[in-house]
Design a protein around this motif. Structure first.
Motif, PDB file in Angstrom:
ATOM      1  N   MET A   1      85.277  16.379  58.482  1.00 32.71           N
ATOM      2  CA  MET A   1      86.564  15.750  58.156  1.00 32.71           C
ATOM      3  C   MET A   1      86.770  14.534  59.050  1.00 32.71           C
ATOM      4  SD  MET A   1      89.275  18.869  57.761  1.00 32.71           S
ATOM      5  CE  MET A   1      90.424  18.358  56.531  1.00 32.71           C
ATOM      6  N   ASN A   2      87.274  13.514  58.454  1.00 39.81           N
ATOM      7  CA  ASN A   2      87.534  12.347  59.290  1.00 39.81           C
ATOM      8  C   ASN A   2      88.934  12.440  59.882  1.00 39.81           C
ATOM      9  OD1 ASN A   2      89.399  11.362  57.420  1.00 39.81           O
ATOM     10  ND2 ASN A   2      87.866  10.151  56.347  1.00 39.81           N
ATOM     11  N   ILE A   3      89.156  11.668  60.904  1.00 39.56           N
ATOM     12  CA  ILE A   3      90.415  11.703  61.661  1.00 39.56           C
ATOM     13  C   ILE A   3      91.605  11.319  60.797  1.00 39.56           C
ATOM     14  CG2 ILE A   3      91.632  10.677  63.630  1.00 39.56           C
ATOM     15  CD1 ILE A   3      89.397  12.585  64.420  1.00 39.56           C
ATOM     16  N   GLU A   4      91.431  10.337  59.926  1.00 35.28           N
ATOM     17  CA  GLU A   4      92.533   9.882  59.081  1.00 35.28           C
ATOM     18  C   GLU A   4      93.007  11.007  58.145  1.00 35.28           C
ATOM     19  OE1 GLU A   4      93.003   6.665  55.602  1.00 35.28           O
ATOM     20  OE2 GLU A   4      92.167   5.891  57.491  1.00 35.28           O
ATOM     21  N   ARG A   5      92.083  11.756  57.610  1.00 37.96           N
ATOM     22  CA  ARG A   5      92.429  12.867  56.701  1.00 37.96           C
ATOM     23  C   ARG A   5      93.161  13.976  57.460  1.00 37.96           C
ATOM     24  NH1 ARG A   5      88.321  16.253  52.834  1.00 37.96           N
ATOM     25  NH2 ARG A   5      89.937  17.547  51.913  1.00 37.96           N
ATOM     26  N   ILE A   6      92.708  14.263  58.651  1.00 43.86           N
ATOM     27  CA  ILE A   6      93.374  15.272  59.479  1.00 43.86           C
ATOM     28  C   ILE A   6      94.792  14.827  59.793  1.00 43.86           C
ATOM     29  CG2 ILE A   6      93.399  16.366  61.764  1.00 43.86           C
ATOM     30  CD1 ILE A   6      90.319  16.277  61.664  1.00 43.86           C
ATOM     31  N   TYR A   7      94.965  13.553  60.138  1.00 44.23           N
ATOM     32  CA  TYR A   7      96.295  13.021  60.447  1.00 44.23           C
ATOM     33  C   TYR A   7      97.215  13.129  59.240  1.00 44.23           C
ATOM     34  CZ  TYR A   7     100.090   9.850  61.494  1.00 44.23           C
ATOM     35  OH  TYR A   7     101.335   9.320  61.677  1.00 44.23           O
ATOM     36  N   LYS A   8      96.716  12.752  58.052  1.00 43.03           N
ATOM     37  CA  LYS A   8      97.527  12.821  56.836  1.00 43.03           C
ATOM     38  C   LYS A   8      97.943  14.258  56.531  1.00 43.03           C
ATOM     39  CE  LYS A   8      95.936   8.681  54.461  1.00 43.03           C
ATOM     40  NZ  LYS A   8      95.240   8.148  53.289  1.00 43.03           N
ATOM     41  N   THR A   9      97.036  15.197  56.729  1.00 41.30           N
ATOM     42  CA  THR A   9      97.349  16.611  56.486  1.00 41.30           C
ATOM     43  C   THR A   9      98.441  17.085  57.440  1.00 41.30           C
ATOM     44  OG1 THR A   9      95.086  17.030  55.759  1.00 41.30           O
ATOM     45  CG2 THR A   9      96.387  18.938  56.411  1.00 41.30           C
ATOM     46  N   ARG A  10      98.298  16.750  58.698  1.00 42.06           N
ATOM     47  CA  ARG A  10      99.315  17.152  59.678  1.00 42.06           C
ATOM     48  C   ARG A  10     100.655  16.502  59.387  1.00 42.06           C
ATOM     49  NH1 ARG A  10      95.820  16.929  65.258  1.00 42.06           N
ATOM     50  NH2 ARG A  10      94.655  18.837  64.884  1.00 42.06           N
ATOM     51  N   GLU A  11     100.627  15.248  58.977  1.00 44.05           N
ATOM     52  CA  GLU A  11     101.862  14.535  58.655  1.00 44.05           C
ATOM     53  C   GLU A  11     102.534  15.181  57.442  1.00 44.05           C
ATOM     54  OE1 GLU A  11     104.897  11.812  59.114  1.00 44.05           O
ATOM     55  OE2 GLU A  11     103.279  12.334  60.491  1.00 44.05           O
ATOM     56  N   CYS A  12     101.780  15.553  56.439  1.00 49.08           N
ATOM     57  CA  CYS A  12     102.342  16.223  55.254  1.00 49.08           C
ATOM     58  C   CYS A  12     102.937  17.581  55.632  1.00 49.08           C
ATOM     59  CB  CYS A  12     101.271  16.409  54.190  1.00 49.08           C
ATOM     60  SG  CYS A  12     100.798  14.884  53.365  1.00 49.08           S
ATOM     61  N   GLN A  13     102.246  18.312  56.478  1.00 47.73           N
ATOM     62  CA  GLN A  13     102.762  19.612  56.924  1.00 47.73           C
ATOM     63  C   GLN A  13     104.047  19.443  57.713  1.00 47.73           C
ATOM     64  OE1 GLN A  13      99.341  21.026  59.066  1.00 47.73           O
ATOM     65  NE2 GLN A  13      98.558  22.168  57.303  1.00 47.73           N
ATOM     66  N   ARG A  14     104.104  18.427  58.557  1.00 49.94           N
ATOM     67  CA  ARG A  14     105.308  18.175  59.348  1.00 49.94           C
ATOM     68  C   ARG A  14     106.480  17.822  58.441  1.00 49.94           C
ATOM     69  NH1 ARG A  14     108.372  14.365  60.776  1.00 49.94           N
ATOM     70  NH2 ARG A  14     107.107  12.712  59.878  1.00 49.94           N
TER      71      ARG A  14
END
Length: 71
Positions: A1-14
């Protein structure tokens, strides 16, 4: 997984958690004065959290009131 995808997932969860909290959660803030020290000490001595202890008291009172109205 790339960092951008992880960030987007965390942002959506938040955002989803924040939306749920705004729509579904009701918060109450209680303030105790020095005159309430006996209540504060009693709450601190309870085995559950302060919030759970207060909810327990509220539910007991609620059931008592509802049962007296039903009679």
């Amino acid at each position: 997984m790339n960092i951008e995808r992880i960030y987007k997932t965390r942002e959506c969860q938040r955002r989803a958690a924040e939306k749920y909290r705004k729509e579904k959660v009701y918060r109450v803030c209680l303030t105790f004065t020095p005159n309430d020290n006996d209540l504060v000490e009693w709450l601190k001595s309870q085995p559950e959290t302060v919030g759970k202890a207060i909810k327990k008291i509220l539910y007991k009172n609620y059931e008592k009131v509802c049962n007296s109205v039903d009679k």
